[in-house]
Design a protein around this motif. Structure first.
Motif, PDB file in Angstrom:
ATOM      1  N   UNK A  57       0.963  -1.074  -0.127  1.00  0.00           N
ATOM      2  CA  UNK A  57      -0.141   0.322  -0.109  1.00  0.00           C
ATOM      3  C   UNK A  57       0.814   1.067  -0.004  1.00  0.00           C
ATOM      4  N   UNK A  58       0.349   2.429  -0.458  1.00  0.00           N
ATOM      5  CA  UNK A  58       1.185   3.537  -0.520  1.00  0.00           C
ATOM      6  C   UNK A  58       1.269   4.528   0.514  1.00  0.00           C
ATOM      7  N   UNK A  59       0.270   4.586   1.317  1.00  0.00           N
ATOM      8  CA  UNK A  59       0.207   5.092   2.620  1.00  0.00           C
ATOM      9  C   UNK A  59      -0.716   4.638   3.633  1.00  0.00           C
ATOM     10  N   UNK A  60      -0.580   4.979   4.924  1.00  0.00           N
ATOM     11  CA  UNK A  60      -1.316   4.218   5.927  1.00  0.00           C
ATOM     12  C   UNK A  60      -2.709   4.621   5.611  1.00  0.00           C
ATOM     13  N   UNK A  61      -2.938   5.744   5.307  1.00  0.00           N
ATOM     14  CA  UNK A  61      -4.363   5.952   4.930  1.00  0.00           C
ATOM     15  C   UNK A  61      -5.191   5.296   3.810  1.00  0.00           C
ATOM     16  N   UNK A  62      -4.450   4.720   3.043  1.00  0.00           N
ATOM     17  CA  UNK A  62      -4.663   3.851   1.879  1.00  0.00           C
ATOM     18  C   UNK A  62      -4.869   2.475   2.286  1.00  0.00           C
ATOM     19  N   UNK A  63      -4.542   1.782   3.450  1.00  0.00           N
ATOM     20  CA  UNK A  63      -4.318   0.635   3.936  1.00  0.00           C
ATOM     21  C   UNK A  63      -6.049   0.184   4.348  1.00  0.00           C
ATOM     22  N   UNK A  64      -6.187  -1.019   3.667  1.00  0.00           N
ATOM     23  CA  UNK A  64      -7.614  -1.376   3.452  1.00  0.00           C
ATOM     24  C   UNK A  64      -8.199  -1.709   4.734  1.00  0.00           C
ATOM     25  N   UNK A  91       8.580  -1.168   0.742  1.00  0.00           N
ATOM     26  CA  UNK A  91       7.515  -0.194   1.187  1.00  0.00           C
ATOM     27  C   UNK A  91       7.654   1.283   0.651  1.00  0.00           C
ATOM     28  N   UNK A  92       6.576   1.798   0.533  1.00  0.00           N
ATOM     29  CA  UNK A  92       6.646   3.327   0.084  1.00  0.00           C
ATOM     30  C   UNK A  92       7.085   4.032   1.253  1.00  0.00           C
ATOM     31  N   UNK A  93       7.876   5.005   0.758  1.00  0.00           N
ATOM     32  CA  UNK A  93       8.265   5.995   2.049  1.00  0.00           C
ATOM     33  C   UNK A  93       7.196   6.487   2.854  1.00  0.00           C
ATOM     34  N   UNK A  94       6.345   6.858   2.209  1.00  0.00           N
ATOM     35  CA  UNK A  94       5.301   7.366   3.072  1.00  0.00           C
ATOM     36  C   UNK A  94       4.787   6.678   4.342  1.00  0.00           C
ATOM     37  N   UNK A  95       4.992   5.233   4.146  1.00  0.00           N
ATOM     38  CA  UNK A  95       4.829   4.367   5.374  1.00  0.00           C
ATOM     39  C   UNK A  95       5.527   4.662   6.540  1.00  0.00           C
ATOM     40  N   UNK A  96       6.470   5.469   6.208  1.00  0.00           N
ATOM     41  CA  UNK A  96       7.610   5.737   7.382  1.00  0.00           C
ATOM     42  C   UNK A  96       7.300   6.934   7.959  1.00  0.00           C
ATOM     43  N   UNK A  97       6.338   7.857   7.538  1.00  0.00           N
ATOM     44  CA  UNK A  97       5.730   9.124   7.865  1.00  0.00           C
ATOM     45  C   UNK A  97       4.257   9.118   8.344  1.00  0.00           C
ATOM     46  N   UNK A  98       3.611   8.281   8.969  1.00  0.00           N
ATOM     47  CA  UNK A  98       2.218   8.271   9.385  1.00  0.00           C
ATOM     48  C   UNK A  98       1.853   9.331  10.305  1.00  0.00           C
ATOM     49  N   UNK A  99       0.562   9.606   9.976  1.00  0.00           N
ATOM     50  CA  UNK A  99      -0.051  10.608  11.268  1.00  0.00           C
ATOM     51  C   UNK A  99      -0.767   9.704  12.083  1.00  0.00           C
TER      52      UNK A  99
END
Length: 121
Positions: A57-64, A91-99
């Motif tokens: 998945x590209x980001x935590x927000x996109x995680x089903x 993994x997408x770099x965005x996964x290392x910067x979750x809100x």
């Protein structure tokens, strides 16, 4: 090298590809025939010289199934511990910067970030 310090060629039998979602497992199975692909549940108790973990998945927000499923400490531990020699995280770099919205989410994200910090590049 194996236990007897003998060099062996790496084959598809030496590789496990792990993904958190069944849809990703299906897509990877079609894309790389002959390689063992599955979820962490499928590979409980199995090991391989090389394990590739696709976060899928590209980001935590996109995680089903939400951040708690994707960043699960148990899933991450099983994926890493299947590798006898090499663990590759895709993994997408965005996964290392979750809100993060809770201390539990911070704990989950921290484990993934720590894994990256400890990696040999």
């Amino acid at each position: 090298m194996d236990k007897e310090n003998k060099r062996n060629k790496l084959t598809v039998n030496d590789i496990l590809v792990i993904a958190p979602y069944n849809a990703q497992v299906h897509d990877l199975t079609e894309a790389i025939p002959g390689v063992r692909v599955g979820t962490v549940d499928k590979f409980q108790g199995q090991e391989a010289p090389v394990v590739i973990f696709s976060m899928a998945t590209s980001s935590p927000e996109d995680a089903p199934r939400g951040m708690e499923f994707l960043y699960s400490l148990e899933r991450l531990n099983v994926a890493v511990s299947r590798a006898k020699a090499v663990f590759i995280l895709v993994a997408s770099p965005k996964l290392f910067e979750p809100d993060c919205m809770s201390p539990q989410q911070m704990k989950l994200a921290n484990a993934l970030c720590r894994l990256r910090e400890m990696a040999v590049r």
